[in-house]
Design an enzyme around this catalytic site. Structure first.
Site, PDB file in Angstrom:
ATOM      1  CG  HIS A   3      -0.366 -10.521  10.473  1.00  0.00           C
ATOM      2  ND1 HIS A   3       0.782 -10.386  11.203  1.00  0.00           N
ATOM      3  CD2 HIS A   3      -0.008 -10.380   9.176  1.00  0.00           C
ATOM      4  CE1 HIS A   3       1.798 -10.147  10.385  1.00  0.00           C
ATOM      5  NE2 HIS A   3       1.354 -10.144   9.140  1.00  0.00           N
TER       6      HIS A   3
ATOM      7  CG  HIS B 204       0.884 -12.537   4.805  1.00  0.00           C
ATOM      8  ND1 HIS B 204       2.248 -12.749   4.762  1.00  0.00           N
ATOM      9  CD2 HIS B 204       0.685 -11.666   5.820  1.00  0.00           C
ATOM     10  CE1 HIS B 204       2.838 -12.041   5.702  1.00  0.00           C
ATOM     11  NE2 HIS B 204       1.917 -11.374   6.362  1.00  0.00           N
TER      12      HIS B 204
ATOM     13  NE  ARG C 258       8.587  -9.714   4.804  1.00  0.00           N
ATOM     14  CZ  ARG C 258       7.409  -9.184   5.106  1.00  0.00           C
ATOM     15  NH1 ARG C 258       7.317  -8.065   5.801  1.00  0.00           N
ATOM     16  NH2 ARG C 258       6.288  -9.783   4.738  1.00  0.00           N
ATOM     17  CG  ASP C 259       5.373 -10.433   8.434  1.00  0.00           C
ATOM     18  OD1 ASP C 259       5.449  -9.461   9.202  1.00  0.00           O
ATOM     19  OD2 ASP C 259       4.349 -10.671   7.763  1.00  0.00           O
TER      20      ASP C 259
ATOM     21  CG  ASN D 108       3.019 -13.586   9.717  1.00  0.00           C
ATOM     22  OD1 ASN D 108       4.121 -13.111   9.886  1.00  0.00           O
ATOM     23  ND2 ASN D 108       2.216 -13.201   8.770  1.00  0.00           N
TER      24      ASN D 108
ATOM     25  CB  CYS E 285       3.348  -4.285   9.396  1.00  0.00           C
ATOM     26  SG  CYS E 285       3.818  -2.864   8.392  1.00  0.00           S
TER      27      CYS E 285
HETATM   28  N1  COA Z   1      17.681  -0.205   0.091  1.00  0.00           N
HETATM   29  C1  COA Z   1      18.676   0.618   0.479  1.00  0.00           C
HETATM   30  N2  COA Z   1      18.657   1.957   0.279  1.00  0.00           N
HETATM   31  C2  COA Z   1      17.590   2.465  -0.332  1.00  0.00           C
HETATM   32  C3  COA Z   1      16.505   1.671  -0.714  1.00  0.00           C
HETATM   33  C4  COA Z   1      16.571   0.272  -0.489  1.00  0.00           C
HETATM   34  N3  COA Z   1      15.584  -0.541  -0.844  1.00  0.00           N
HETATM   35  N4  COA Z   1      15.573   2.448  -1.273  1.00  0.00           N
HETATM   36  C5  COA Z   1      16.043   3.704  -1.249  1.00  0.00           C
HETATM   37  N5  COA Z   1      17.262   3.727  -0.688  1.00  0.00           N
HETATM   38  C6  COA Z   1      18.106   4.899  -0.492  1.00  0.00           C
HETATM   39  C7  COA Z   1      18.333   5.626  -1.819  1.00  0.00           C
HETATM   40  O1  COA Z   1      19.468   5.116  -2.469  1.00  0.00           O
HETATM   41  C8  COA Z   1      18.527   7.045  -1.352  1.00  0.00           C
HETATM   42  O2  COA Z   1      19.852   7.141  -0.841  1.00  0.00           O
HETATM   43  P1  COA Z   1      20.708   8.501  -1.003  1.00  0.00           P
HETATM   44  O3  COA Z   1      19.937   9.515  -0.243  1.00  0.00           O
HETATM   45  O4  COA Z   1      22.013   8.119  -0.420  1.00  0.00           O
HETATM   46  O5  COA Z   1      20.716   8.743  -2.495  1.00  0.00           O
HETATM   47  C9  COA Z   1      17.596   7.165  -0.146  1.00  0.00           C
HETATM   48  O6  COA Z   1      17.379   5.818   0.309  1.00  0.00           O
HETATM   49  C10 COA Z   1      16.254   7.809  -0.483  1.00  0.00           C
HETATM   50  O7  COA Z   1      15.672   7.154  -1.612  1.00  0.00           O
HETATM   51  P2  COA Z   1      14.112   7.183  -1.933  1.00  0.00           P
HETATM   52  O8  COA Z   1      13.889   6.550  -3.252  1.00  0.00           O
HETATM   53  O9  COA Z   1      13.606   8.588  -1.713  1.00  0.00           O
HETATM   54  O10 COA Z   1      13.533   6.168  -0.886  1.00  0.00           O
HETATM   55  P3  COA Z   1      12.683   6.462   0.433  1.00  0.00           P
HETATM   56  O11 COA Z   1      13.543   7.174   1.429  1.00  0.00           O
HETATM   57  O12 COA Z   1      11.381   7.033   0.034  1.00  0.00           O
HETATM   58  O13 COA Z   1      12.474   4.979   0.968  1.00  0.00           O
HETATM   59  C11 COA Z   1      11.664   2.737   0.950  1.00  0.00           C
HETATM   60  C12 COA Z   1      11.585   4.117   0.333  1.00  0.00           C
HETATM   61  C13 COA Z   1      10.524   1.900   0.430  1.00  0.00           C
HETATM   62  C14 COA Z   1      12.943   2.069   0.581  1.00  0.00           C
HETATM   63  C15 COA Z   1      11.588   2.870   2.475  1.00  0.00           C
HETATM   64  O14 COA Z   1      10.411   3.577   2.815  1.00  0.00           O
HETATM   65  C16 COA Z   1      11.599   1.539   3.164  1.00  0.00           C
HETATM   66  O15 COA Z   1      12.584   0.834   3.124  1.00  0.00           O
HETATM   67  N6  COA Z   1      10.518   1.187   3.880  1.00  0.00           N
HETATM   68  C17 COA Z   1      10.448  -0.056   4.607  1.00  0.00           C
HETATM   69  C18 COA Z   1       9.246  -0.834   4.191  1.00  0.00           C
HETATM   70  C19 COA Z   1       9.159  -2.113   4.994  1.00  0.00           C
HETATM   71  O16 COA Z   1      10.096  -2.859   5.143  1.00  0.00           O
HETATM   72  N7  COA Z   1       7.979  -2.366   5.542  1.00  0.00           N
HETATM   73  C20 COA Z   1       7.732  -3.546   6.287  1.00  0.00           C
HETATM   74  C21 COA Z   1       7.265  -4.651   5.424  1.00  0.00           C
HETATM   75  S1  COA Z   1       5.539  -4.670   5.121  1.00  0.00           S
HETATM   76 ZN    ZN Z   2       2.608  -9.697   7.459  1.00  0.00          ZN
END
Ligand code: COA
Ligand code: ZN
Length: 315
Positions: free
Chosen positions: A217, A215, A24-25, A257, A248
């Site tokens: 880095h 955790h 994942r990371d 990490n 990230c």
């Molecule tokens: N998986 C798939 N689709 C997702 C989802 C998820 N976890 N979360 C939201 N969506 C979709 C919703 O269904 C919605 O779809 P639609 O427009 O077709 O209805 C759309 O995304 C918007 O939903 P919303 O609740 O407003 O989510 P968002 O756009 O604010 O996204 C996150 C929020 C958290 C899901 C997004 O910012 C994200 O995935 N970030 C990645 C974080 C990450 O991996 N960081 C690294 C690790 S530290």
């Molecule tokens: Zn990390």
């Protein structure tokens, strides 16, 4: 005061748990899409080396992190052999997808600093926390435990110092809603061993009876020193990434990490058991380097184990 050998060893646990998070990371920051079968092969060879808990993917928006778009296929494809395979799920949608795919545990994510939480999941810390009880309810119905990762515990790349009160506040809220484990993350490698010692003692006092994981880095080269400081202050569970991959995508300057095989090597040399078969782990990492066509930042994979002696050169 001079430390004698037994006093020094008495400060260390006999065994620590290493939780692998490279799939994942690590994978989340690699630019090219790694095909699903290669991801599954790497995960399975890490399991064969003795990894018992692993974050295998994240159920995030596929546009936010395209590398994780095959999360469900990865989870479904793994022969787990008793390894607990969990996934990061930042919101309810992610949790629904993860439970449907059959993960063994959910990993919520929220930052201790507002700006990093915004950058990562586009919400305030309280907005993220407000969304979690619904995830815990869903997990309860599915009989799946939930843990939580708190990012930027030891410093935020946008705000700098993060008050420990904020970390304790976020941790308390997560435990009240039913999380069974807190994973405290140094997301961009800003921690130092003195700070780790202080925060380790504070969280163990505050969260007595809850699983605490750290955790780290290696962004500024302090990963191993931080791990040692945490161990000397009662922490016995750590996350690490094979090859030293990691970072990230939503934090400037984030790099790898602490490296799983480097930490396992150091711990075994110190007489701290991990339950991991180091030669099998090194073989798995070498195979992964070949499959991904990359040279990883890890050190032991380049230098060999310290017990691998070399023939004396003849003049
Ligand atoms: N998986 C798939 N689709 C997702 C989802 C998820 N976890 N979360 C939201 N969506 C979709 C919703 O269904 C919605 O779809 P639609 O427009 O077709 O209805 C759309 O995304 C918007 O939903 P919303 O609740 O407003 O989510 P968002 O756009 O604010 O996204 C996150 C929020 C958290 C899901 C997004 O910012 C994200 O995935 N970030 C990645 C974080 C990450 O991996 N960081 C690294 C690790 S530290
Ligand atoms: Zn990390």
């Amino acid at each position: 005061m001079e430390l004698t050998q037994p006093a020094w060893e008495a400060m260390l646990p006999k065994r620590v748990e290493i939780i692998e998070v490279g799939p994942r990371d690590g994978f989340q920051v690699l630019p090219g899409f790694i095909n699903t079968l290669d991801k599954i092969r790497v995960i399975e060879s890490l399991i064969r080396a003795g990894i018992r808990r692993m974050e295998v993917t994240s159920f995030v928006h596929p546009k936010a992190v395209p590398q994780m778009r095959d999360a469900a296929e990865v989870v479904r494809g793994i022969k787990r052999n008793g390894c607990q395979c969990f996934a990061m799920t930042p919101n309810l949608k992610g949790a629904e997808r993860a439970i449907e795919a059959g993960v063994d545990m959910l990993n919520l994510v929220v930052s201790a600093s507002e700006s990093h939480n915004h950058s990562n999941v586009r919400r305030s810390v309280d907005e993220s926390l407000a969304g979690f009880p619904a995830v815990l309810e869903l997990a309860r119905q599915a009989e799946i435990p939930v843990r939580a990762s708190i990012s930027t515990v030891f410093g935020c790349p946008f705000e700098g110092n993060v008050p420990v009160e904020k970390v304790l506040y976020v941790g308390r809220r997560l435990i009240e809603m039913g999380c069974v484990e807190l994973n405290l993350c140094d997301t961009t490698g800003m921690a130092n061993p003195v700070q780790i010692a202080r925060i380790s003692q504070e969280v163990l006092r505050e969260f007595d009876g809850v699983g605490i994981v750290m955790h780290f880095h290696n962004t500024r080269g302090a990963g191993a020193a931080n791990l040692l400081a945490a161990m000397q202050n009662g922490i016995t569970s750590f996350e690490a990434s094979f090859g030293g991959l990691g970072g990230c995508p939503f934090a400037p300057g984030a790099t790898g990490n602490v490296c799983t095989e480097d930490m396992v090597h150091m711990l075994h040399e110190m007489g701290v058991d991990t339950g991991i078969d180091l030669p099998a782990l090194l073989a798995a990492v070498r195979e992964a380097e070949g499959a991904l066509n990359m040279t990883f930042p890890g050190q032991v994979i380049k230098a060999g184990r310290s017990c691998d002696l070399h023939p004396l050169p003849t003049i």
